[in-house]
Design a protein around this motif. Sequence first.
Motif: not given
Length: 232
Positions: A48-76
Amino acid sequence: MDMDTVIVTQNVSNCASDNIPSIQSYMSATNVYGITLVSIGSIAVITVVVAYLDTLNYIMKNSSSRVKAYSAFVTSVYPVIAVATFFAILVPRAHLLAEALTQGMFMVGMYQLWCLFVGYCGGEAEIVKKVKPGLLSLKVAPCCCWPCCIYLPTLNVNKNTLYYLRLLVLQLPIVQGFVYLILLVMWAERESLYQVNYMYLQPIIIVSILLGIWGMLMTINFLKIVLDQEFC
């Protein structure tokens, strides 16, 4: 107070504290099957932790700045709950702390998810511009199951409406956090005090969750219509 009462009180106190084993007695009684289950749990948590880190890396690189923080928190929410649950298995007497952390993280994640939905639709001001009058239906679960709710009106979506929807979801982490703070204080004072009073706080927890779900589903319901109108 007579001697019999003192003995009964001491016995009840001892039973309350001995209900959950200490980590030393818990580990000493664990056999090969228990070790196997803990090993499987460790692998699951690491996954779960490894999958989260991979997802978080994708969010930081590809998400819009408007929803990046929300997306990172929800996946955490997932790794935090996984780690807290795993430690509750390893240390049985930490179950209440793990439960409070899990509940709090889930409820804060629910509010962040609400903000994420609104962010994906362009923000509150943009939503108000896009919606048509009479779009917000109050007849959604769980309130749609109550007989009196057939008389609930359909409301216009405006700035005040979104404000109250936000409050319905925002009360989740506030109320749940306050309740679990009370429970933790009781548990720290005396475990039996927590066990006796837990049931009296259950109605507050249930009502808070129902109101939060109601606000979340109302938001999802009208945002779905807004997005259908935009892309159709």
